[in-house]
Design a protein around this motif. Sequence first.
Motif, mmCIF file in Angstrom:
data_model
loop_
_atom_site.group_PDB
_atom_site.id
_atom_site.type_symbol
_atom_site.label_atom_id
_atom_site.label_comp_id
_atom_site.label_asym_id
_atom_site.label_seq_id
_atom_site.Cartn_x
_atom_site.Cartn_y
_atom_site.Cartn_z
ATOM 1 N N GLU A 46 3.349 -5.810 0.820
ATOM 2 C CA GLU A 46 2.791 -4.972 1.886
ATOM 3 C C GLU A 46 2.534 -5.799 3.136
ATOM 4 O O GLU A 46 2.720 -5.314 4.264
ATOM 5 C CB GLU A 46 1.505 -4.283 1.413
ATOM 6 C CG GLU A 46 1.725 -3.243 0.328
ATOM 7 C CD GLU A 46 2.759 -2.195 0.716
ATOM 8 O OE1 GLU A 46 2.657 -1.660 1.850
ATOM 9 O OE2 GLU A 46 3.663 -1.919 -0.094
ATOM 10 N N LEU A 47 2.113 -7.044 2.944
ATOM 11 C CA LEU A 47 1.910 -7.936 4.084
ATOM 12 C C LEU A 47 3.228 -8.180 4.807
ATOM 13 O O LEU A 47 3.285 -8.165 6.043
ATOM 14 C CB LEU A 47 1.316 -9.269 3.623
ATOM 15 C CG LEU A 47 1.217 -10.359 4.698
ATOM 16 C CD1 LEU A 47 0.260 -9.937 5.807
ATOM 17 C CD2 LEU A 47 0.784 -11.690 4.082
ATOM 18 N N LYS A 49 5.833 -6.203 4.908
ATOM 19 C CA LYS A 49 6.195 -4.979 5.632
ATOM 20 C C LYS A 49 5.337 -4.813 6.890
ATOM 21 O O LYS A 49 5.839 -4.418 7.946
ATOM 22 C CB LYS A 49 6.053 -3.765 4.720
ATOM 23 C CG LYS A 49 7.073 -3.730 3.588
ATOM 24 C CD LYS A 49 6.839 -2.538 2.665
ATOM 25 C CE LYS A 49 7.817 -2.538 1.502
ATOM 26 N NZ LYS A 49 7.586 -1.418 0.569
ATOM 27 N N ASP A 50 4.041 -5.121 6.766
ATOM 28 C CA ASP A 50 3.155 -5.024 7.930
ATOM 29 C C ASP A 50 3.603 -5.969 9.039
ATOM 30 O O ASP A 50 3.610 -5.600 10.224
ATOM 31 C CB ASP A 50 1.713 -5.341 7.533
ATOM 32 C CG ASP A 50 1.057 -4.228 6.721
ATOM 33 O OD1 ASP A 50 1.603 -3.103 6.722
ATOM 34 O OD2 ASP A 50 0.023 -4.491 6.084
ATOM 35 N N CYS A 51 3.952 -7.185 8.654
ATOM 36 C CA CYS A 51 4.394 -8.177 9.638
ATOM 37 C C CYS A 51 5.715 -7.750 10.284
ATOM 38 O O CYS A 51 5.926 -7.964 11.481
ATOM 39 C CB CYS A 51 4.540 -9.554 8.983
ATOM 40 S SG CYS A 51 2.965 -10.352 8.582
ATOM 41 N N HIS A 53 6.690 -4.620 10.739
ATOM 42 C CA HIS A 53 6.380 -3.531 11.666
ATOM 43 C C HIS A 53 5.705 -4.062 12.926
ATOM 44 O O HIS A 53 5.991 -3.599 14.036
ATOM 45 C CB HIS A 53 5.504 -2.490 10.966
ATOM 46 C CG HIS A 53 6.192 -1.802 9.838
ATOM 47 N ND1 HIS A 53 5.525 -1.236 8.779
ATOM 48 C CD2 HIS A 53 7.511 -1.601 9.585
ATOM 49 C CE1 HIS A 53 6.387 -0.707 7.932
ATOM 50 N NE2 HIS A 53 7.604 -0.918 8.395
ATOM 51 N N ASP A 54 4.813 -5.059 12.737
ATOM 52 C CA ASP A 54 4.158 -5.680 13.895
ATOM 53 C C ASP A 54 5.188 -6.363 14.785
ATOM 54 O O ASP A 54 5.076 -6.328 16.023
ATOM 55 C CB ASP A 54 3.123 -6.711 13.435
ATOM 56 C CG ASP A 54 1.881 -6.063 12.843
ATOM 57 O OD1 ASP A 54 1.705 -4.845 13.015
ATOM 58 O OD2 ASP A 54 1.095 -6.786 12.194
ATOM 59 N N LYS A 83 4.726 -14.969 11.994
ATOM 60 C CA LYS A 83 3.716 -13.928 11.792
ATOM 61 C C LYS A 83 3.085 -14.025 10.403
ATOM 62 O O LYS A 83 1.867 -13.886 10.257
ATOM 63 C CB LYS A 83 4.340 -12.547 11.980
ATOM 64 C CG LYS A 83 4.426 -12.117 13.436
ATOM 65 C CD LYS A 83 4.756 -10.641 13.549
ATOM 66 C CE LYS A 83 4.654 -10.209 15.009
ATOM 67 N NZ LYS A 83 3.273 -10.310 15.510
ATOM 68 N N SER A 87 -0.955 -15.104 9.488
ATOM 69 C CA SER A 87 -1.597 -13.826 9.168
ATOM 70 C C SER A 87 -3.032 -13.992 8.687
ATOM 71 O O SER A 87 -3.752 -13.015 8.545
ATOM 72 C CB SER A 87 -0.788 -13.080 8.102
ATOM 73 O OG SER A 87 -0.807 -13.816 6.898
#
Length: 199
Positions: A46-47, A49-51, A53-54, A83, A87
Amino acid sequence: MQIEGNHDYFLWKRIKSGDAEAFQELYNLYADILFSFGTIFTRDHELVKDCMHDLIFDLYKYRKNLSDNDNIRNYLFKSLKRKIQTSGKKSLRLVYSENLTSESDNLHDNVDPDELDEQQAQMSKVNCLINELPEKQREILNLKFQLEMPYHEIAVIMDISVESVRTSVYRSIKTIREQMEGQELMFLFIFMKKSGKIV
């Protein structure tokens, strides 16, 4: 300039102009390989994927300040790596041996049961040897054998020379081979292949 470079150059120009379809094209082209690259550094999918998207959001937000670019993949790899590493997650670390073991489990379905115990013992020893390598060498092995990246791209991502990448791969394999006492290492390179994609 090569054809790939031309494609990247014009796609990047569209991104700099704020073309929404260009951002969608970028994501479609690079999402899977970026995800695989990100999982080299953390188990937290999930991290990753978040990175990702960021990263796409930042591209849009700062699009007017982007420099010209004819190699988007290398840019995205370096940006995503930065990123993830910044994080703030204390649990981040290379997960090389875990990926390796997962891949070997998939191959066990086609292995003769009589050979399985010996193969598992070899795999366990290889995992231990890889974990003893310096972190930088483990990362280079990931890029070379799991993502099948050419030496020159690894050099860009790692900010080192192509010769240094080659030397690192050679030394890593030499170290493992010596510790394996001459055993066949072909299975090592098979298990190093990673096939997972975003679901």
